[in-house]
Design an enzyme around this catalytic site. Structure first.
Site, PDB file in Angstrom:
ATOM      1  N   ASP A  88       0.854  -1.186   0.000  1.00  0.00           N
ATOM      2  CA  ASP A  88       0.000   0.000   0.000  1.00  0.00           C
ATOM      3  C   ASP A  88       0.889   1.233   0.000  1.00  0.00           C
ATOM      4  O   ASP A  88       1.352   1.688   1.039  1.00  0.00           O
ATOM      5  CB  ASP A  88      -0.915  -0.007   1.227  1.00  0.00           C
ATOM      6  CG  ASP A  88      -2.039   1.008   1.109  1.00  0.00           C
ATOM      7  OD1 ASP A  88      -2.052   1.772   0.116  1.00  0.00           O
ATOM      8  OD2 ASP A  88      -2.899   1.038   2.003  1.00  0.00           O
ATOM      9  N   GLY A  89       1.157   1.753  -1.205  1.00  0.00           N
ATOM     10  CA  GLY A  89       2.029   2.912  -1.336  1.00  0.00           C
ATOM     11  C   GLY A  89       1.380   4.095  -2.022  1.00  0.00           C
ATOM     12  O   GLY A  89       1.885   5.205  -1.975  1.00  0.00           O
ATOM     13  N   LYS A  90       0.267   3.837  -2.727  1.00  0.00           N
ATOM     14  CA  LYS A  90      -0.471   4.885  -3.449  1.00  0.00           C
ATOM     15  C   LYS A  90       0.469   5.725  -4.310  1.00  0.00           C
ATOM     16  O   LYS A  90       0.402   6.950  -4.330  1.00  0.00           O
ATOM     17  CB  LYS A  90      -1.267   5.753  -2.478  1.00  0.00           C
ATOM     18  CG  LYS A  90      -2.283   4.941  -1.659  1.00  0.00           C
ATOM     19  CD  LYS A  90      -3.041   5.804  -0.669  1.00  0.00           C
ATOM     20  CE  LYS A  90      -4.070   4.987   0.103  1.00  0.00           C
ATOM     21  NZ  LYS A  90      -3.438   3.998   1.015  1.00  0.00           N
ATOM     22  N   ARG A  91       1.338   5.049  -5.046  1.00  0.00           N
ATOM     23  CA  ARG A  91       2.303   5.737  -5.887  1.00  0.00           C
ATOM     24  C   ARG A  91       1.631   6.275  -7.150  1.00  0.00           C
ATOM     25  O   ARG A  91       0.660   5.715  -7.651  1.00  0.00           O
ATOM     26  CB  ARG A  91       3.444   4.790  -6.261  1.00  0.00           C
ATOM     27  CG  ARG A  91       4.323   4.359  -5.083  1.00  0.00           C
ATOM     28  CD  ARG A  91       4.962   5.577  -4.423  1.00  0.00           C
ATOM     29  NE  ARG A  91       6.023   5.214  -3.509  1.00  0.00           N
ATOM     30  CZ  ARG A  91       5.871   5.069  -2.190  1.00  0.00           C
ATOM     31  NH1 ARG A  91       4.694   5.247  -1.638  1.00  0.00           N
ATOM     32  NH2 ARG A  91       6.903   4.771  -1.419  1.00  0.00           N
TER      33      ARG A  91
END
Length: 269
Positions: A88-91
């Site tokens: 979960d990094g929302k890059r």
């Protein structure tokens, strides 16, 4: 197997739709060694009740180099346990920067099998992530309607629907009729929208964050699933990892309870 196939296999074989989030918060521990041990212990204890595990990159990054070392340990242990890893990094970024993010988190030494990505710099910025996911039998989960209360500032007025349509278009490019490589993040805190987004993205796995600390209930999530009980992952982090302070047994039982609640909701539906 691809990420989607592995998750679906665990859902069917173990009857679990739970995604266990790992958010190792240094403030909860006496030192880094205690954080490391507890995080790995929670992972092992909850694995039988999880369809996948979701390390939140922010908490690992906040630890500096020890955090990246721990992340590699988490990914290695998860794979030993047969658990797919969703980072979960929302890059999200443009051009070569997006390609570098994709290489690092979907193909690098501490890569996951899947990654959450942000589409709000434009749909073209998704391309490097989707290509990396497809090349590595992985997946991306695109933010569609997030679980936070302020999401409507930018995700309202049809924006979420436009993102959902793009996800459906990308998945239509892939052969077959199973779940494809582009999933969607749709907050479990929006139960009234789940059926609509499920119908709009028939080949997308849905990630449903918000169980537990954000107030979403397993009993409300059945519309996110297809009739065979597949197609979505309900995510809980604090409600599992810190179910009763640092009590690993309590975390395991919290995961078991959430798994059972999700199954009960589907059975009732």
């Amino acid at each position: 197997m691809t990420f989607a196939q592995a998750v679906t296999d665990r859902t069917r074989r173990l009857q679990t739709r739970l995604c266990v989030g790992l958010d190792p918060r240094l403030s909860e521990y006496r030192d880094l060694d205690a954080l490391r041990s507890h995080t790995l212990d929670v992972l092992e204890a909850t694995a039988p009740f999880a369809a996948c595990v979701k390390p939140q990159l922010a908490f690992f990054e906040a630890l500096g180099l020890p955090g990246f070392t721990l992340l590699e340990e988490v990914c290695a242990q998860a794979r030993t346990l047969g658990l797919p890893v969703l980072l979960d990094g929302k890059r999200g970024d443009i051009g070569t920067t997006a390609a570098a993010y994709a290489q690092g988190w979907l193909a690098g030494a501490h890569a996951g099998d899947a990654l959450t990505v942000n589409p709000f710099l434009g749909f073209a910025t998704l391309t490097p992530f989707v290509e990396a996911a497809r090349a590595n039998a992985g997946a991306v989960f695109v933010l569609v309607k997030t679980s936070n209360p302020g999401q409507d500032d930018l995700q309202g007025e049809g924006i979420s629907e436009r993102v959902a349509a793009e996800i459906a278009r990308l998945n239509a490019q892939e052969a077959g009729d199973g779940y494809a490589s582009v999933g969607a993040v749709v907050g479990a805190t929006h139960p009234g929208d789940l059926a609509r987004f499920r119908a709009a993205m028939p080949r997308a796995l849905l990630l449903l964050p918000g169980l537990g600390a954000q107030g979403a209930r397993a009993a409300d999530l059945a519309p996110a699933f297809h009739s065979d009980g597949t197609g979505a992952l309900a995510s809980a982090s604090r409600a599992v990892q810190y179910a009763a302070g640092l009590d690993v047994v309590a975390g395991r039982e919290a995961a078991r309870t959430l798994r059972d609640e999700l199954n009960a909701a589907l059975a009732q539906a």
